[in-house]
Design an enzyme around this catalytic site. Structure first.
Site, short mmCIF file in Angstrom:
data_model
loop_
_atom_site.label_atom_id
_atom_site.label_comp_id
_atom_site.label_asym_id
_atom_site.label_seq_id
_atom_site.Cartn_x
_atom_site.Cartn_y
_atom_site.Cartn_z
N ASP A 37 0.86 -1.19 0.00
CA ASP A 37 0.00 0.00 0.00
C ASP A 37 0.89 1.24 0.00
O ASP A 37 2.08 1.16 0.35
CB ASP A 37 -0.93 0.01 1.22
N SER A 38 0.29 2.37 -0.35
CA SER A 38 1.04 3.63 -0.29
C SER A 38 1.37 3.99 1.16
O SER A 38 2.20 4.85 1.40
CB SER A 38 0.20 4.76 -0.89
N CYS A 76 -4.34 -1.50 -2.12
CA CYS A 76 -4.45 -0.07 -2.37
C CYS A 76 -5.32 0.09 -3.63
O CYS A 76 -4.97 -0.45 -4.69
CB CYS A 76 -3.05 0.48 -2.61
N GLU A 109 -2.79 9.56 7.49
CA GLU A 109 -1.34 9.30 7.61
C GLU A 109 -0.71 10.20 8.68
O GLU A 109 0.32 9.86 9.24
CB GLU A 109 -0.64 9.49 6.26
N CYS A 151 -10.99 3.19 -0.92
CA CYS A 151 -9.61 3.49 -0.57
C CYS A 151 -9.37 2.76 0.74
O CYS A 151 -10.17 2.91 1.68
CB CYS A 151 -9.41 5.00 -0.38
N HIS A 205 -7.46 3.15 3.09
CA HIS A 205 -7.32 4.01 4.27
C HIS A 205 -8.67 4.34 4.92
O HIS A 205 -8.74 4.56 6.12
CB HIS A 205 -6.65 5.34 3.88
N1 DGL Z 1 -4.81 3.12 0.42
C1 DGL Z 1 -4.76 3.80 -0.85
C2 DGL Z 1 -6.01 3.44 -1.65
O1 DGL Z 1 -6.64 2.41 -1.35
C3 DGL Z 1 -4.50 5.25 -0.59
C4 DGL Z 1 -4.04 5.99 -1.75
C5 DGL Z 1 -3.19 7.21 -1.50
O2 DGL Z 1 -2.06 7.07 -1.06
O3 DGL Z 1 -3.68 8.32 -1.84
O4 DGL Z 1 -6.39 4.11 -2.60
#
Ligand code: DGL
Length: 270
Positions: free
Chosen positions: A6-7, A69, A154, A188, A190
């Site tokens: 993931d990011s 992600c 974050e 997302c 997150h």
């Molecule tokens: N968890 C990522 C997603 O599902 C987040 C993306 C981001 O870093 O903007 O899209």
């Protein structure tokens, strides 16, 4: 090992569900926290960052990587499968989260109108409308980009009262597009971390499902059907955590969102 990318922190929601359903496998997680959010970047940048992360997970021993992600899955998955794997890792596999999520949303909607909250990159890719209408062309998909949510998560600012206002504004914008939406996708990973706040402002008639549970269930099913892959995965219940960031804040947030004290190892992807 099973790899999760993931990011940043959002993919932990999927990792946790996968571990709950399949505790025996060994898992490795990589969060590119130093470069999050991905959602405001262009497709080329997202592809570059994601393929670097996937390569690192393969080099650490992952045989199968889940892009936990939506943004990476929406923008980079197809190119990774068609170009990157063929050229560099033809014996490995990469899967995303969009198709299982779209299938679940189609199953749930009765009004045939689905709402999606996602990053700007996911919204602009139109991957959700495309995948949903491939299954049922009568369904309408209404999308709302939420660019402020990932940076706030974050930063660990989940108790900040401004977060409620921002969420409410995004939801108002989404439901202004249609009052017939009966299923909401948190598109997302997150957003699952703040789903308790999001649900406070969603009308009672709208169903919000947990993407992490859905993806983990489908992964379990996939591994049952693909013995040639599951037999290559180690089953010694090892857990490895990697992050491109090693600030005190990140260690604290990994613990908070994973639920246990862990010490992610710092890696560089560039
Ligand atoms: N968890 C990522 C997603 O599902 C987040 C993306 C981001 O870093 O903007 O899209």
């Amino acid at each position: 090992m099973l790899g999760f990318f993931d990011s940043g922190l959002g993919g932990l929601t999927i990792l946790k569900e996968a571990i709950r359903l399949m505790p025996d496998y060994s898992y490795i997680y990589l969060g590119d926290n130093a470069r999050t959010p991905y959602g405001s970047h262009s497709p080329d940048v997202i592809y570059k960052f994601t393929s670097q992360g996937v390569a690192r997970l393969f080099d650490e021993g992952a045989k199968l990587v889940i892009l936990a992600c939506n943004t990476s899955s929406a923008v980079a998955l197809r190119r990774i499968q068609q170009e990157f794997l063929l050229g560099h890792y033809s014996d490995r596999k990469v899967l995303g989260v969009i198709i299982p999520t779209a299938e679940e949303a189609v199953k749930m909607t009765k009004s045939k109108e689905i709402g999606i909250l996602a990053t700007e990159a996911t919204v602009h890719s139109f991957v959700y409308p495309r995948e949903v209408t491939k299954i049922d062309s009568e369904i309408k998909v209404h999308q709302q980009a939420c660019p402020l949510l990932v940076p706030i998560i974050e930063a660990g600012e989940l108790e900040w009262e401004g977060l409620d206002l921002i969420i409410k504004k995004y939801l108002d914008q989404l439901f202004e597009k249609s009052g017939r939406i009966d299923t909401l996708v948190l598109g997302c990973t997150h957003y699952e971390l703040i789903s308790n706040i999001i649900k406070k402002y969603v009308p009672d008639s709208v169903k919000v499902f947990n993407q992490a549970e859905v993806v983990a269930e489908k992964l379990k099913d996939y591994l049952k059907r693909h013995r040639e892959i599951s037999e290559q995965l180690r089953k010694d219940d090892k857990r490895i955590f990697l992050s491109t960031e090693d600030s005190w804040r990140i260690k604290d947030l990994f613990k908070k969102f994973y639920g246990k004290k862990i010490n992610p190892k710092k890696v560089s992807l560039y």
